[in-house]
Write an enzyme that holds these catalytic residues in place. Structure first.
Site, mmCIF file in Angstrom:
data_model
loop_
_atom_site.group_PDB
_atom_site.id
_atom_site.type_symbol
_atom_site.label_atom_id
_atom_site.label_comp_id
_atom_site.label_asym_id
_atom_site.label_seq_id
_atom_site.Cartn_x
_atom_site.Cartn_y
_atom_site.Cartn_z
ATOM 1 N N ARG A 167 0.884 -1.178 0.031
ATOM 2 C CA ARG A 167 -0.034 0.137 0.009
ATOM 3 C C ARG A 167 1.076 1.301 0.133
ATOM 4 N NH1 ARG A 167 -5.060 -1.599 0.581
ATOM 5 N NH2 ARG A 167 -5.414 -3.476 1.837
ATOM 6 N N GLY A 168 0.292 2.273 -0.525
ATOM 7 C CA GLY A 168 1.025 3.672 -0.422
ATOM 8 C C GLY A 168 2.311 3.443 -1.581
ATOM 9 N N GLY A 192 -7.427 -2.671 -6.294
ATOM 10 C CA GLY A 192 -8.644 -2.233 -6.207
ATOM 11 C C GLY A 192 -8.916 -0.735 -6.436
ATOM 12 N N GLY A 194 -8.290 2.186 -5.217
ATOM 13 C CA GLY A 194 -6.921 2.917 -5.152
ATOM 14 C C GLY A 194 -6.166 2.782 -6.299
ATOM 15 N N ILE A 222 -11.969 -7.856 -3.294
ATOM 16 C CA ILE A 222 -12.928 -9.065 -2.831
ATOM 17 C C ILE A 222 -14.305 -8.491 -2.094
ATOM 18 C CG2 ILE A 222 -12.236 -8.739 -0.213
ATOM 19 C CD1 ILE A 222 -11.297 -11.990 -0.405
ATOM 20 N N ASP A 223 -14.347 -7.158 -2.002
ATOM 21 C CA ASP A 223 -15.604 -6.837 -1.431
ATOM 22 C C ASP A 223 -16.725 -6.511 -2.785
ATOM 23 O OD1 ASP A 223 -14.429 -6.366 0.917
ATOM 24 O OD2 ASP A 223 -14.189 -4.070 0.848
ATOM 25 N N MET A 266 -15.494 -9.555 5.567
ATOM 26 C CA MET A 266 -14.907 -8.499 4.645
ATOM 27 C C MET A 266 -16.230 -7.555 4.353
ATOM 28 S SD MET A 266 -13.105 -11.103 4.059
ATOM 29 C CE MET A 266 -12.767 -11.699 2.699
ATOM 30 N N GLY A 267 -16.003 -6.413 3.873
ATOM 31 C CA GLY A 267 -16.945 -5.309 3.355
ATOM 32 C C GLY A 267 -16.735 -4.005 4.021
ATOM 33 N N TYR A 379 -8.688 -13.112 6.994
ATOM 34 C CA TYR A 379 -7.165 -13.659 6.314
ATOM 35 C C TYR A 379 -7.322 -14.974 5.863
ATOM 36 C CZ TYR A 379 -5.649 -9.269 7.880
ATOM 37 O OH TYR A 379 -5.304 -7.727 8.252
HETATM 38 P P1 ATP Z 1 -8.009 -2.935 -1.814
HETATM 39 O O1 ATP Z 1 -8.955 -1.724 -0.948
HETATM 40 O O2 ATP Z 1 -9.099 -3.658 -2.537
HETATM 41 O O3 ATP Z 1 -7.074 -3.656 -0.958
HETATM 42 P P2 ATP Z 1 -6.538 -0.697 -3.050
HETATM 43 O O4 ATP Z 1 -6.267 -0.635 -4.413
HETATM 44 O O5 ATP Z 1 -8.007 0.139 -3.097
HETATM 45 O O6 ATP Z 1 -7.047 -2.213 -2.982
HETATM 46 P P3 ATP Z 1 -5.226 0.716 -1.789
HETATM 47 O O7 ATP Z 1 -4.017 0.422 -0.732
HETATM 48 O O8 ATP Z 1 -5.996 1.884 -1.477
HETATM 49 O O9 ATP Z 1 -5.502 -0.599 -2.243
HETATM 50 O O10 ATP Z 1 -4.273 1.403 -2.972
HETATM 51 C C1 ATP Z 1 -3.205 0.540 -3.515
HETATM 52 C C2 ATP Z 1 -2.199 1.456 -4.177
HETATM 53 O O11 ATP Z 1 -2.807 2.612 -5.357
HETATM 54 C C3 ATP Z 1 -1.324 2.124 -3.380
HETATM 55 O O12 ATP Z 1 0.007 1.946 -3.704
HETATM 56 C C4 ATP Z 1 -1.765 3.660 -3.375
HETATM 57 O O13 ATP Z 1 -0.350 4.438 -2.970
HETATM 58 C C5 ATP Z 1 -2.443 3.653 -4.864
HETATM 59 N N1 ATP Z 1 -3.374 4.938 -4.566
HETATM 60 C C6 ATP Z 1 -4.335 4.846 -3.843
HETATM 61 N N2 ATP Z 1 -5.007 5.648 -4.128
HETATM 62 C C7 ATP Z 1 -4.451 6.479 -5.134
HETATM 63 C C8 ATP Z 1 -4.856 7.857 -5.976
HETATM 64 N N3 ATP Z 1 -5.817 8.490 -5.489
HETATM 65 N N4 ATP Z 1 -3.769 8.390 -6.778
HETATM 66 C C9 ATP Z 1 -2.679 7.455 -6.826
HETATM 67 N N5 ATP Z 1 -2.390 6.279 -6.385
HETATM 68 C C10 ATP Z 1 -3.198 5.731 -5.420
HETATM 69 MG MG MG Z 2 -9.560 0.164 -1.528
#
Ligand code: ATP
Ligand code: MG
Length: 476
Positions: A167-168, A192, A194, A222-223, A266-267, A379
């Site tokens: 993440r991040g 997902g 993000g 997954i949600d 989850m959700g 998990y």
């Molecule tokens: P899930 O929530 O299903 O686990 P996700 O893809 O939503 O998956 P996040 O951790 O929110 O998981 O984001 C995954 C990656 O996307 C991270 O590396 C995060 O830095 C990047 N990211 C999230 N939001 C943004 C955004 N608005 N712009 C650019 N990068 C983003």
């Molecule tokens: Mg997400």
């Protein structure tokens, strides 16, 4: 080509005036690189595809978002149908593809990775495929992994992601610099909401720099909370595994006096897993989801319901989605919520909170002993490999992404819309989340199957701005 495009645009806008047809199109590399050359699709020479009746999908084929419309009403939103195109914009020997996985785990990620690699290699004879390790930050902080059908051969049998995740760490400039430096021209991004937002900004930067790079997103959640698409991969597997946890809780509470089973699923913002697992299992007495606020005390509250069920049956099972009752628990615990590395709000753990509240109420107020059995299978569910139907679904997603990127589409996400795979502009799937409609038939099915209180009254929904007609419909 430019002229043709203008004519087509005029035609389609004329059509739009006529019958309300709207095409939400995906960008194509030729939109910002008009001088691109096209080549015949190598599938023309493939033995497997030689016998297919219509090997190629016409670029004019579209998929309707709403398949049920009323006579003479607007035809509504459409997307380009996914599939192999007669012309491709990459010579196979010039393709350098990369795959990255980001966000949380979900069953099927490995199948998608495997099928992108095998699809590129077997269908298009692409040899140069790189794995980016540990999510977005892996673009600039890790060495790449060389992927081939041999390397990924049996990864679909394992849970998790072969490429690992994080993440991040999304630094658009550094990521696109890296794409450019390494000469990557197809980027497959599995993740997902993000992650898809991240993919959208990568696409924008690639476009700004005028690079011949196709950016393809494969939505993972997954949600099942990604908008537009029918269902996300791993969801079926998750529901199946969730049922096992519900079954375990049921067995436990059946064996003791006043057994109260709580299963947290989850959700975060959408209760689809809880809702579907409840409907599938039939052992659930009450399903709590984030979309529907609930309350504990008073007539029509959860405590009352539990008391009645215990009197009636001697046991009950409650399913709670992780995002349900967040405001309630936050106020009750006087807690403040933190954020994770990607900026997502961290949730309070409502499972133990609810278990404790129920236990306290019955022992202290009702002077009645309850046998609490709390199960959190999160998990275990996230970590399992995908089931048969998800494996097939993941294969289709991966192949659609490969065909789309080879055909020169970019800034797109793949997924089934009304049962047909389509190319969807990335922004369309990130602008809102898919949530359970409290006025929809599926939720009504849950309420009638569990016979639980709905907590929300039609009047509440009117106050929330939901149309009266819809409320009338659920009252019927
Ligand atoms: P899930 O929530 O299903 O686990 P996700 O893809 O939503 O998956 P996040 O951790 O929110 O998981 O984001 C995954 C990656 O996307 C991270 O590396 C995060 O830095 C990047 N990211 C999230 N939001 C943004 C955004 N608005 N712009 C650019 N990068 C983003
Ligand atoms: Mg997400």
């Amino acid at each position: 080509r430019q002229k043709l495009r203008v004519i087509k645009a005029a035609q389609s806008s004329k059509q739009a005036q006529n019958d309300g047809f709207v095409l939400e199109d995906v960008p194509h590399l030729t939109h910002f690189l008009p001088d691109l050359q096209s080549y015949p699709n190598p599938l023309q020479k493939s033995q497997a595809y030689a016998i297919v009746k219509n090997t190629f999908v016409s670029p004019e084929d579209v998929v309707a978002q709403n398949i049920v419309i009323q006579k003479d009403s607007p035809r509504g939103i459409h997307f380009r149908r996914a599939g192999p195109r007669e012309k491709v914009y990459f010579k196979p020997e010039e393709v350098r593809a990369c795959i990255v996985t980001c966000g949380g785990l979900c069953p099927g990620m490995n199948t998608v990775i495997r099928e992108i690699v095998c699809g590129l290699n077997y269908m298009y004879d692409v040899q140069d495929i790189l794995g980016i390790e540990e999510g977005y930050r892996g673009f600039y902080s890790k060495n790449t992994l060389k992927l081939s059908p041999k390397v990924v051969d049996d990864i679909h049998k394992r849970g998790g992601t072969f490429l690992r995740t994080s993440r991040g760490g999304h630094d658009t400039h550094k990521i696109v610099d890296n794409i450019q430096d390494r000469g990557i021209n197809q980027v497959y991004i599995i993740g997902g909401d993000g992650t898809q937002r991240g993919a959208a900004v990568i696409y924008e930067e690639v476009k700004k720099r005028g690079l011949q790079v196709s950016v393809a997103g494969i939505p993972k959640t997954i949600d099942n909370d990604i908008a537009v698409i029918d269902k996300s991969f791993g969801f079926d597997t998750a529901v199946e595994e969730a049922q096992r946890a519900i079954n375990a809780a049921h067995v436990e509470v059946l064996s003791v006096e006043n057994g109260v089973g709580i299963v947290k699923l989850m959700g975060r913002y959408s209760g689809f897993i809880a809702m579907h697992a409840t409907l599938a299992s039939r052992d659930v007495d009450c399903c709590l989801i984030p979309e529907s606020p609930f309350y504990l005390e008073g007539k029509g509250g959860l405590f009352n319901f539990i008391e009645e069920r215990l009197k009636e049956n001697g046991h009950l099972v409650i399913v709670i989605a992780e995002g349900a009752g967040q405001e309630y628990a936050t106020a009750d615990l006087n807690a403040s919520a933190d954020k994770d590395a990607s900026g997502n709000q961290l949730l309070l753990d409502v499972g133990p909170w609810l278990s404790q509240k129920i236990k306290d109420y019955f022992t202290k107020v009702k002077k009645m002993a309850v046998n609490m059995k709390y199960i959190d299978p999160t998990y275990m569910i996230r970590a399992i490999p995908s089931n048969a139907s998800d494996n097939i679904y993941c294969t289709l997603l991966a192949h659609s992404a490969v065909h789309g990127a080879m055909a020169g589409y970019t800034g797109f996400t793949v997924g089934p819309v009304s049962s047909r795979h389509a190319y969807i502009p990335i922004a369309r799937v990130t602008e809102r989340q898919n949530t359970v409609e409290l006025t929809g038939r599926m939720w009504a099915r849950v309420l009638s199957s569990t016979n639980q209180p709905s907590f929300v009254t039609p009047q509440d929904l009117i106050q929330d701005g939901v149309q009266k007609e819809t409320v009338k419909e659920i009252n019927k």
